[in-house]
Design an enzyme around this catalytic site. Structure first.
Site, PDB file in Angstrom:
ATOM      1  N   ARG A  45      -2.337  10.791   6.697  1.00  0.00           N
ATOM      2  CA  ARG A  45      -2.635   9.325   7.211  1.00  0.00           C
ATOM      3  C   ARG A  45      -2.356   8.569   6.342  1.00  0.00           C
ATOM      4  NH1 ARG A  45      -6.374   5.473   6.596  1.00  0.00           N
ATOM      5  NH2 ARG A  45      -7.983   6.631   5.507  1.00  0.00           N
TER       6      ARG A  45
ATOM      7  N   HIS B 216     -11.295  12.227   2.064  1.00  0.00           N
ATOM      8  CA  HIS B 216     -11.316  10.847   2.539  1.00  0.00           C
ATOM      9  C   HIS B 216     -11.226  10.856   4.181  1.00  0.00           C
ATOM     10  CE1 HIS B 216     -11.237   6.923   2.302  1.00  0.00           C
ATOM     11  NE2 HIS B 216      -9.862   6.436   2.860  1.00  0.00           N
TER      12      HIS B 216
ATOM     13  N   GLU C 100      -7.253   2.615  -2.811  1.00  0.00           N
ATOM     14  CA  GLU C 100      -5.739   2.436  -3.051  1.00  0.00           C
ATOM     15  C   GLU C 100      -5.520   0.952  -3.377  1.00  0.00           C
ATOM     16  OE1 GLU C 100      -3.694   4.655  -0.145  1.00  0.00           O
ATOM     17  OE2 GLU C 100      -1.999   4.037  -0.433  1.00  0.00           O
TER      18      GLU C 100
ATOM     19  N   LEU D 169     -15.207   6.317  -3.176  1.00  0.00           N
ATOM     20  CA  LEU D 169     -13.856   6.029  -3.120  1.00  0.00           C
ATOM     21  C   LEU D 169     -13.383   4.915  -4.304  1.00  0.00           C
ATOM     22  CD1 LEU D 169     -11.183   6.269  -1.655  1.00  0.00           C
ATOM     23  CD2 LEU D 169     -12.172   4.358  -0.053  1.00  0.00           C
TER      24      LEU D 169
ATOM     25  N   GLN E 162      -7.528  14.678   4.669  1.00  0.00           N
ATOM     26  CA  GLN E 162      -6.881  14.023   3.501  1.00  0.00           C
ATOM     27  C   GLN E 162      -7.760  13.911   2.399  1.00  0.00           C
ATOM     28  OE1 GLN E 162      -6.243   9.653   4.087  1.00  0.00           O
ATOM     29  NE2 GLN E 162      -4.211  10.406   3.790  1.00  0.00           N
TER      30      GLN E 162
ATOM     31  N   ARG F 271      -0.344   9.268   0.000  1.00  0.00           N
ATOM     32  CA  ARG F 271      -1.705   9.694  -0.535  1.00  0.00           C
ATOM     33  C   ARG F 271      -1.492  11.342  -0.840  1.00  0.00           C
ATOM     34  NH1 ARG F 271      -6.236   6.664   3.107  1.00  0.00           N
ATOM     35  NH2 ARG F 271      -6.030   4.806   1.466  1.00  0.00           N
TER      36      ARG F 271
ATOM     37  N   PHE G 100       0.919  -1.301  -0.006  1.00  0.00           N
ATOM     38  CA  PHE G 100       0.207   0.100   0.082  1.00  0.00           C
ATOM     39  C   PHE G 100       0.949   1.325  -0.033  1.00  0.00           C
ATOM     40  CE2 PHE G 100      -4.454   1.651   1.298  1.00  0.00           C
ATOM     41  CZ  PHE G 100      -4.977   0.617   0.443  1.00  0.00           C
TER      42      PHE G 100
ATOM     43  N   HIS H 252      -7.965  11.562  -0.806  1.00  0.00           N
ATOM     44  CA  HIS H 252      -7.637  10.498  -1.335  1.00  0.00           C
ATOM     45  C   HIS H 252      -7.235  10.752  -2.778  1.00  0.00           C
ATOM     46  CE1 HIS H 252      -7.914   6.199  -2.674  1.00  0.00           C
ATOM     47  NE2 HIS H 252      -7.510   5.894  -1.244  1.00  0.00           N
TER      48      HIS H 252
END
Lengths: 594, 248, 261
Positions: free
Chosen positions: A388, A353, A257, A254, A238, A288, A125, A240
């Protein structure tokens, strides 16, 4: 019009948990031992909380796939991605405890994808040095909440479904309970409690293009602020990098990821794999903030897709693999956008996000500055810093949900009597909550919500600058004025207009906090990108901005970031992540650092 | 604005034409009903299903060879009949088609006492596995018949009838071995496919049967029409209407 | 001023879209005591789903229209309804499937109405409590292989939208809530029963209070499942076979007695 000031149903508990997402349920399970009476309040039905939307996985350094992984590396990645304004102790506890929390889920019935050796499978990730995300296809959040839900219902916890909390009650400095209403009937409920755990999630709904569900209106943070809790790092919101773009109805939904984790590549309108220009080492699996900014810059430079995004392409992995590893993505695009992602690339663009900021909480106990009030999950602040890492939020819920629940239980057991409740305060709150019914031809709550989202998108987006932020803040203050005149019609029975009216008040408060933090942080760090202050400044890396209530005014102060002890600081001495020095590069995300 | 107004929306794949709700149950009633009527005529009004080395599936095993001559097919057809009657797929079809319980999804039903499969006689459907065991025996006979269908008085040969019988027994085998009870028997009853050495083999079997099982409904229909067609063909040969072409 | 273009567009998503056409939405309005469908005109843009239309009505026509929803991405299973007579998720049902028709949106028929499109689904949560939870012999970490978790993972895709409970004729037409747990909880039990580490036994529950025998496998639950779970083929029928092992199979019982005795 109904008033019904007199009718209010009263309950008494030791621990009251607000929120039934991952953190709330884990807290309730942790609290419900030794005969401690626990209640959970959920704003929607049980098991529908925003946690179900988490897709990619739970980050836990158990080293099933990459044995070189360990808590030090997870800690290292988390601090680096947070640009060092996270609380190091929070991150340390987090990295150490995450694997046990995942095993615990397995003991409660969760079925993670497996490695050939029969262990929990872990996938790469963004900005994780090793393959670290325990997952179930692309529906890990669902697995997590279902597991906790079915564990929770057998733990003797009382669950109040479809109930909105509007205010924390206090006895002097200390928390004394909460007041709320049943959405179904509009009836008031009052819980007296020795301790309250806030696990109410974030406030992504202050933006229009968001991956967040209806519930993410930040009620918990707002009522905590009104009860004198401190809000920290509110400017850190954040984006995304990959949300759906087209058709308009699905904009913001969404795109996990995991698509990039499983090998998806980003290309611009010219067909160039543009991440090589921004982060050639980690490419699509950069953190991100970096990927979101890169897509934004491509669009700005005129190299965007037809609807203003980038192309994401995973077709090279083959139809069967995609359908097995990303079944929801496949289905989502097929049904909602008429796109078969096994055959064609698709458009993505940044979407709101996660809110890194929130109620400042103690690393060990999740206690806030208000005695008896604990905070865990997205509503709490401390772990993620300025950005994050993907997969860290699910393990955050588990680690600090448990800690908050257990600390609340211990705190409650230490109190012999229930704190008192002031009936005058209760009456005032009932009046406040019912006020919109009394306003004739008032402001439309939906209109105000749309306007505040417009302001946030325009003035507090990916790229920010001082003048625009100030203009945005002014607009939000004006909207706060108008919010006092919101009017709704109909009865108190399941009345969405009324519910929205109350949500809007909370959201406007948090918008103000976002603007104040973003104005004060005159630098670029993680999610905060100030075009007028493009550099990351050392001085700002030593402080957290905190908003607190002073009467009806929001004030700002700073706390110093606590310095790491030498043995942890030593991890950052070299430019190589711990574990990498001894192990050869493994996995597509290996070798990553910013 | 990066969006030129000329960019078309993704084209919605045309949604499949949806049949009215009553089409499926009606089709079931017509198909099963006419097959039932045909079967009654075939079973009760004929004493043999043999034409040379061909044998109709309605008359297999050939009990006349064992000295039973009273309505010979009756001694045979009850096995496939009960196997199909208790089949999980046919149950769906006849509960919908004949009992309207429900006729189609989300359709209102007559209000009356509903006991599902909890009471006699429908609870006997739980004995499906025993009908499977018997149906497997019948399948063995059918394979034997099929082999014989390739052996003519002058040695090996292939007639149109041989091929029809071969096709029929293949379809019936697929239907029989894609049975839900068989799927349970070979491995579905296990909770763990790795915990014992033999379980791994059973996992392989179970996976194969599961793959067939997902088309059990199709096998059910095709094999039924296969039996029908085979029988009609042989009946027509017996009555002299058709002449069986020899291919080899 | 550098303004994020992506955000910009989002604020007015219809701007770049094709021209909207109008459709008629007939929404049930009422509560437990009385109610009727009421017709509304709704502008329809590309890709719009039924839930978008209901939201548009709430924001522009009548803010008191009650409907449950959370994620609007078919993950949470909140917005279940009967749409033109078919149970479905409002967030996954596209309006362009009904061009030229009136779209009738009604609450799930099986559950008591609270208001408009919102029904009382609390019965489901009561049933959930009656099922013995996962009971492993030892705590995790487990060694389990993918082939052993495949079956359970299919059932755990369930988003608890309760559409299967809604369409199940035992519950919907025969008020069987006192006799049958419904498809949702059959897959829950199947998941636990097929878990390689579980030691509890729920077969007696299935044959008794769970009411498995009331299911006549007509597969509507499987047809409406938005997660495409093979409820009947992979859960209910295997459970029927397991119940048959215990209650309808004297031969197997004989073998088991000999093995244990």
């Amino acid at each position: 019009m109904e008033t019904g000031m007199d009718s209010i149903e009263r309950f008494e508990y030791d621990v009251l948990v607000l929120g039934a997402g991952g953190a709330g349920l884990r807290a309730a399970i942790g609290a419900a031992q030794d005969g401690v009476r626990v209640a959970v309040i959920c704003k929607s039905l049980l098991g529908k909380a925003h946690t179900v939307m988490a897709e990619g996985g739970v980050a836990a350094a158990m080293g099933n796939v990459d044995p070189a992984d360990g808590w030090q590396t997870h800690f290292y990645d988390t601090m680096r991605s947070g640009h060092f304004i996270n609380n190091y102790r929070t991150a340390e506890i987090f990295a150490k405890e995450a694997p046990d929390r995942v095993f615990e889920l397995e003991s409660w019935g969760a079925l993670f994808d497996r490695t050939p050796e029969g262990k929990i499978m872990q996938r790469p990730f963004g900005a994780h040095t090793f393959r670290r995300l325990c997952h179930v296809g692309d529906r890990t959040g669902l697995e997590l909440i279902r597991t906790l839900q079915y564990k929770g219902i057998h733990c003797g916890i009382d669950i109040f479904q479809e109930v909105t909390t509007t205010r924390l009650l206090k006895d002097g400095e200390r928390v004394a309970g909460a007041i709320g209403y049943e959405r179904e009937s509009g009836r008031f409920l009052l819980w007296r409690a020795k301790a309250v755990v806030l696990a109410t999630g974030g406030w992504g709904k202050v933006y229009k293009v968001t991956s967040n569900s209806w519930e993410s209106t930040g009620d918990g943070a707002a009522i905590a602020y009104r009860a004198d809790a401190e809000l920290q790092d509110m400017e850190m919101v954040q984006f995304h990098p990959t949300g759906m773009v087209w058709p308009p109805g699905v904009r913001g939904i969404l795109v996990t990821e995991g698509v990039r984790g499983e090998g998806g590549i980003l290309v611009n309108a010219e067909g160039r794999r543009f991440m090589q220009d921004y982060d050639p080492k980690r490419m699509e699996l950069s953190s991100r903030d970096v990927v979101a900014r890169s897509i934004h810059k491509e669009v700005q430079a005129g190299r965007g897709t037809p609807h203003g995004g980038a192309w994401l392409d995973i077709t090279h992995r083959g139809a069967e693999f995609i359908r097995r590893k990303l079944p929801n993505m496949y289905d989502q695009f097929l049904h909602l956008a008429d796109i078969d992602i096994t055959k064609t690339k698709f458009e993505v663009a940044p979407t709101i996000h996660y809110t890194m900021g929130g109620v400042r909480a103690d690393p060990e106990t999740c206690a806030t500055n208000v005695p008896g009030l604990f905070a865990a999950g997205e509503v709490a602040c401390g772990l993620h810093g300025a950005n994050r890492l993907g997969g860290n939020s699910l393990s955050d819920l588990l680690v600090f949900g448990r800690r908050a629940g257990e600390a609340a239980r211990e705190y409650a057991m230490g109190l012999t009597v229930l704190p008192g409740v002031d009936d005058g305060e209760v009456r005032l709150e009932q009046e406040r909550v019912l006020r919109p019914f009394a306003v004739e031809a008032g402001e439309n709550p939906y209109q105000l919500h749309a306007e505040l989202q417009q302001v946030m998108g325009e003035h507090a987006g990916i790229a920010r600058d001082g003048a625009s932020l100030q203009a945005g803040l002014d607009k939000i203050m004006a909207l706060q004025e108008r919010a006092g005149r919101i009017g709704v019609s109909g009865s108190r029975m399941y009345n969405p207009g009324w519910h929205t009216a109350l949500d809007v008040g909370n959201m406007l408060l948090l918008c103000e906090a976002i603007f104040r933090g973003a104005l004060a942080r005159e630098e670029s760090r993680g999610a905060q990108w100030r075009t007028d202050h493009p550099d990351e400044l050392e001085d700002f890396g030593r402080i957290n901005f905190v908003e607190y209530r002073d009467g009806d005014t929001m004030r700002l102060k700073t706390y110093p970031v606590s310095p790491m002890p030498p043995e942890l600081a030593a991890l950052f001495a070299s430019d190589v992540a711990p574990g990498l020095a001894t192990a050869p590069a493994v996995g597509p995300a290996a070798g990553g650092r910013e | 604005m990066a969006t030129p107004a000329t960019v078309p929306a993704p084209q919605r794949a045309p949604k499949g034409w949806k049949l009215p709700w009553w089409v499926e149950p009606t089709a079931t009633v017509v198909a099963l009903g006419s097959f039932g009527l045909y079967s009654i005529w075939e079973v009760f009004f004929h004493t043999t299903g043999r034409f040379g080395n061909y044998l109709s599936p309605f008359f297999s095993p050939d009990v006349t060879a064992w000295g039973i001559h009273v309505i010979p097919a009756v001694w045979v057809v009850w096995v496939p009949l009960l196997f199909r009657a208790s089949c999980y797929y046919y149950r769906k079809e006849y509960y919908r088609g004949f009992f309207a319980d429900p006729a189609a999804c989300a359709r209102p039903e007559r209000s009356r006492v509903y006991r599902g499969e909890t009471r006699f006689p429908l609870s006997l459907n739980n004995l499906h596995r025993f009908m499977l065991y018997l149906a497997i025996v019948v399948i063995l006979f059918l394979w034997d018949d099929t082999v014989r269908a390739f052996i003519f008085p002058n040695g090996f040969g292939v007639g149109l009838g041989s091929l029809i019988m071969l096709g029929n027994v293949i379809l019936l085998s697929y239907y029989t071995f894609s049975c839900h009870a068989f799927r349970h028997l070979v491995g579905g009853g296990l909770d763990c496919f790795t915990c014992r050495a033999r379980a791994v083999t059973r996992y392989g079997l179970w996976s194969r049967v599961s793959a067939w099982n997902s088309h059990h409904g199709q096998w059910a229909w095709i094999s039924m029409f296969g039996v029908w067609a085979t029988d009609v063909y042989i009946r027509l040969l017996i009555s002299g209407v058709l002449h069986d072409p020899r291919l080899i | 001023m550098a303004q994020p273009q992506t955000m910009d567009q989002a604020a007015a998503p219809e701007a770049g879209a094709q021209q909207a056409t109008d459709m008629t939405l007939s929404v049930f309005r009422g509560d437990a005591t009385a109610g009727e469908e009421r017709e509304y005109r709704v502008p329809v843009g590309p890709g719009m789903v039924v839930l978008d239309a209901v939201h548009w009505l709430q924001a522009n026509v009548d803010s008191t229209i009650a409907c449950r929803w959370n994620c609007k991405a078919a993950r949470c299973g909140s917005c279940s309804a009967d749409i033109n007579g078919h149970p479905g998720l409002m967030c996954k049902t596209r309006l362009d499937d009904f061009v030229g028709q009136v779209v009738h949106v009604r609450p799930m028929r099986t559950f008591p109405i609270i208001k408009d499109l919102v029904t009382d689904v609390s019965w489901n949560y009561k049933v959930a409590k009656q099922i013995q939870p996962f009971t492993p012999a030892q705590p995790a970490p487990f060694v389990m292989y993918q082939r052993d978790v495949d079956r359970g993972q299919e059932f755990r895709r369930c988003i608890e939208c309760f559409l299967c409970q809604n369409v199940c004729h035992v519950l919907r037409e025969h008020s069987g809530m006192d006799r049958y747990f419904g498809p949702r909880f059959m897959i829950k039990i199947a998941e636990l029963e097929m878990h390689p580490m579980d030691t509890a036994d729920r077969v007696d529950l299935l044959a008794g209070g769970g009411g498995l025998g009331f299911c006549n496998i007509t597969k509507c639950c499987q047809e409406v499942c938005p997660e495409h779970i093979h409820i009947t083929d992979n859960a209910i029928i295997p459970l029927k076979e397991r119940t048959a092992d215990r209650y309808w199979d004297p031969i197997r019982r004989l073998f088991r007695r000999r093995r244990t005795g």
